[in-house]
Write an enzyme that holds these catalytic residues in place. Structure first.
Site: not given
Ligand SMILES: *[C@@H]1O[C@H](CO)[C@@H](O)[C@H](O)[C@H]1NC(C)=O
Ligand SMILES: *[C@@H]1O[C@H](CO)[C@@H](O)[C@H](O)[C@H]1NC(C)=O
Ligand SMILES: *[C@@H]1O[C@H](CO)[C@@H](O)[C@H](O)[C@H]1NC(C)=O
Ligand SMILES: *[C@@H]1O[C@H](CO)[C@@H](O)[C@H](O)[C@H]1NC(C)=O
Ligand SMILES: *[C@@H]1O[C@H](CO)[C@@H](O)[C@H](O)[C@H]1NC(C)=O
Length: 740
Positions: A258, A290-293
């Site tokens: 997401c 999620s994007d990057c975390d």
């Protein structure tokens, strides 16, 4: 309280079992004898039991260590550390800590950036590229240099020409993006069958990203982290969601990422409704990150994992849970499978097929190498072999600059940069450029974009050539003996209308970010060893388009606000080059050999009352709501039989596109819509037959203002490369209507 069985944590843990420590031989859990006694290692137990067993063994502090993209090891259970984040957009890439190029494998095949591969309109090529990437990625995993979870493909639409990451996508069309997504995921995951079929083992895990409505980095005060994408139901359903839907439904991707942005006020990662729909309606069984975390967010927004059995299958299907990975069927892949001759050839082939010939006045190209004594090559990127991949590149196996490509065809090649770099703020180098242009038989100027103009966190503000590049091109065009060849690099469309209108610029070629085969492919095309056939996967807009607010997500034009709409489906303004534009050294004519004139929709509605199902305009049946009648749709499917004649002197690999236009029964019906494409090999002066399958409920339907797909009755126009055909769709339900 322990997490419920359907907690996403189970999923995390089980994917975590794929685990490897970076930069060493992969380790695996359930290694005999020390861990073999744990119930989670017992392959004869059902998966939920194994999952619960594992979870029950973890302490709370241990669970917490699993909530980021870098999951810590739990040695007492034999769980190694795992880095979830590896990238493979168009080849194994350096972005993402899961991949390392220091080890036995020092480089990987660098395929063209996705947008140029999209321009091939060759679905089997897309699959082949993804398969090759999978082999190299798995080999790197075996060498301890990559993970098993890759965060590609990127299937957001190239909605606005300024978007810095449009290059990473398959373009502006949802149908193309959906088709690309499916091929990529199938190729990368191989037996993608955590969800039934094949031998049930995933080769790797692919991730459809970034869900959803993400296609803006930074524009005026808006940034991707906080931008609220306001999207109508209609646009969401027929534009933003289809690539993701196909990526999940047909591709069977095992991960969905997401995006950072909000969608209608709520962060995309917190859109319970949208994510729930992905699970329930689209049948998604994998993990959401999620994007990057990554993992923190999954944990935060618990409750998406509805079917844990299938979810943990992502992990189980990679085989690692059940023994030594080196003994599995991909265990033998190693350095010899990376940068192999086949992969190098495929990268070259992809660049050849993707490069687009935009202009070719008086058939100036191809050049005859025997009649050219000298060539002048000008442009800051022409002698650069490191910029050919665009964003999310790895380290290429071989890299040639464009200059080296030309030097392999012509003995006497002079070169000057003209501008010291792509931003081109000074005209200091122009004099030298004009000088070498005057001396040469033929001049090639390499202009355009690189990552200093368009990338993650960087959108463009202008569609014109950067800095003084336009002045350079014009100065050289005035000086050169013959009309010149202009080569354009980069992903985003460039307003080169000045060059299109100038007959001193004979030919224009878009080379995108062509990857490691790009230099050779470009030279082959310019000298006629390959007949170009790539087609633009996005509209090239004029500079005036920059007055359109980038944060306006509406696809549809709104004449009251002077809003021109977006992409070929809705934009009605001027273009520099249209979606699908692309020339060849041959000419082609097209013919429908067989295609129905009339389709009868047999309504077999017994469950829902007909009067609810049919919406009427002036007493007549106007359209069929697809959701309510899908079972009757199959009988409408047909194959459009097509003949393509190559009327030119060169054989050519040629793209055939089929568009439809629905009756305009309500607001927001697309101007036209791509419903099928195929790429065929043709022979000079011969006809070739091909066919395109049309599923009317899917391809001829449109989405109404409430976001529901409907099939309008009446005349639908099919257009095959300029040839029109009308199909009349009617419904045999009058009798039934009266009965109820
Ligand atoms: C594995 O599970 C099966 C089924 O419950 C059981 O019969 C068997 O003893 C177990 N094996 C081990 C090594 O615990
Ligand atoms: C091209 O670039 C290389 C490496 O930067 C340099 O050594 C070479 O001189 C350049 N060639 C020309 C013709 O400028
Ligand atoms: C293709 O046809 C057009 C129009 O007839 C003609 O002008 C052009 O020269 C032809 N191109 C080739 C490559 O045959
Ligand atoms: C499509 O790509 C595949 C894979 O490279 C290639 O074998 C095939 O010839 C291409 N099709 C055409 C028509 O060029
Ligand atoms: C229309 O439907 C009726 C009743 O189901 C059927 O008898 C008739 O053959 C159909 N007509 C056509 C043209 O399909």
């Amino acid at each position: 309280m322990p997490p419920k069985w359907n907690s996403p944590l189970y999923l995390l843990l089980f994917i975590q079992i794929l685990a490897i420590p970076s930069n060493s031989q992969p380790q695996f859990p359930c290694k005999p004898p020390e861990h073999h006694t744990h119930p989670f290692c017992n392959t004869s137990l059902p998966i939920p039991t194994r999952a619960q067993s594992l979870l029950s063994l973890l302490t709370i502090p241990e669970k917490i260590t699993q909530l980021s993209d870098h999951a810590s090891p739990i040695p007492r259970l034999g769980l190694p550390a795992y880095e979830w984040w590896s990238e493979s957009l168009h080849g194994v890439a350096t972005n993402g800590p899961g991949v390392s190029f220091s080890g036995p494998i020092r480089s990987a095949t660098l395929f063209p950036q996705v947008l140029l591969s999209a321009a091939t309109f060759n679905a089997s090529l897309w699959y082949s590229i993804a398969s090759a990437i999978a082999v190299e990625a798995r080999a790197m995993y075996n060498a301890g240099q990559a993970g098993l979870t890759f965060w590609a493909p990127s299937v957001n639409l190239f909605r606005d020409p300024r978007w810095g990451r449009g290059q990473e996508t398959p373009g502006e069309d949802p149908f193309v993006a959906a088709a690309y997504a499916v091929e990529y995921v199938k190729g990368l995951q191989r037996d993608s069958v955590m969800m039934g079929g094949g031998d049930g083992k995933l080769m790797l895990s692919a991730c459809c990203k970034h869900f959803t409505g993400y296609d803006l980095e930074k524009w005026r005060g808006f940034t991707r982290y906080t931008f609220d994408a306001v999207i109508s139901e209609q646009d969401l359903e027929d534009t933003y969601q289809p690539p993701f839907k196909s990526c999940i439904q047909q591709g069977k991707a095992s991960c969905l990422m997401c995006s950072y942005n909000r969608v209608n006020g709520i962060p995309a990662c917190a859109r319970q409704d949208l994510l729930q729909e992905v699970r329930t309606k689209w049948g998604f069984n994998g993990y959401i990150t999620s994007d990057c975390d990554a993992v923190a967010t999954i944990f935060e927004y618990q409750g998406y994992v509805q079917s844990p059995e299938q979810a943990v299958a992502v992990a189980f299907n990679s085989g690692l849970f059940d023994g030594d990975p080196a003994k599995g069927k991909y265990g033998k892949l190693g350095p010899q499978n990376v940068c192999s001759p086949e992969h190098t050839k495929l990268a070259l082939e992809a660049a050849r097929q993707g490069i687009v010939l935009l202009k070719n006045e008086k058939s100036f190209l191809p050049l005859n190498r025997n009649s050219i004594a000298s060539l002048a090559v000008i442009g800051p990127l022409a002698n650069d072999s490191l910029q050919l991949g665009g964003g999310y590149s790895g380290i290429p196996c071989n890299s040639w600059s464009f200059l080296e490509g030309f030097e392999s065809f012509v003995e006497k090649v002079s070169y000057t940069a003209g501008c010291i770099d792509v931003p081109c703020r000074s005209s200091d180098g122009f004099k030298e450029a004009v000088h070498i242009a005057k001396e040469a038989d033929v001049v090639i100027v390499v202009a355009g974009l690189d990552l200093s103009q368009e990338t993650e966190d960087l959108d463009r503000v202008s569609l014109l050539l950067p800095g003084k590049q336009m002045e350079l091109v014009s100065a050289v065009a005035v000086a050169s003996q013959r009309p010149l060849v202009l080569v354009l690099t980069g992903g985003g469309p460039i307003d080169v209308s000045f060059a299109d209108a100038d007959s001193r610029i004979a030919s224009i070629i878009w080379v995108g970010y062509p990857g490691e085969g790009g230099a050779q492919a470009l030279a082959e095309i310019i000298f006629g060893d390959y007949n170009p056939g790539g087609r633009l996967p996005m509209t090239w807009y004029p500079e005036s388009f920059t007055s359109v607010p980038m944060n306006d997500m509406s696809m549809r034009a709104d004449p009251y606000c002077n809003y021109p709409g977006r992409t070929y489906r809705f934009y009605t303004g001027e273009t520099v080059y249209r979606f699908g534009h692309g020339l060849s050294y041959s000419n082609y004519t097209h013919k429908f050999l067989s295609v129905p004139h009339k389709l009868m929709f047999e309504a077999q509605i017994s469950t829902s009352p007909v009067k609810n199902m049919l919406y009427q305009t002036r007493e007549e049946l106007a359209y069929i709501p697809i959701d309510e009648v899908s079972s009757s749709c199959d009988s409408l499917i047909f194959e459009a039989q097509i003949s393509v004649t190559n009327t030119g002197d060169m054989d050519g690999s040629h793209v055939v596109m089929l568009f439809s236009r629905a009756p305009r029964l309500f607001k927001g019906v697309p101007e036209k819509q791509l419903i099928g494409f195929t790429r065929v090999q043709t022979t000079s002066r011969r006809s070739t037959q091909t066919s395109i399958k049309v599923e009317p409920c899917k391809h001829l339907s449109v989405v109404n203002e409430n976001g529901h797909p409907v099939l309008p009755l009446g005349y639908h126009k099919l257009t095959l490369e300029g040839v029109d055909h009308f199909v009349f769709i009617e419904m045999n339900a009058t009798r039934a209507a009266f009965e109820s």
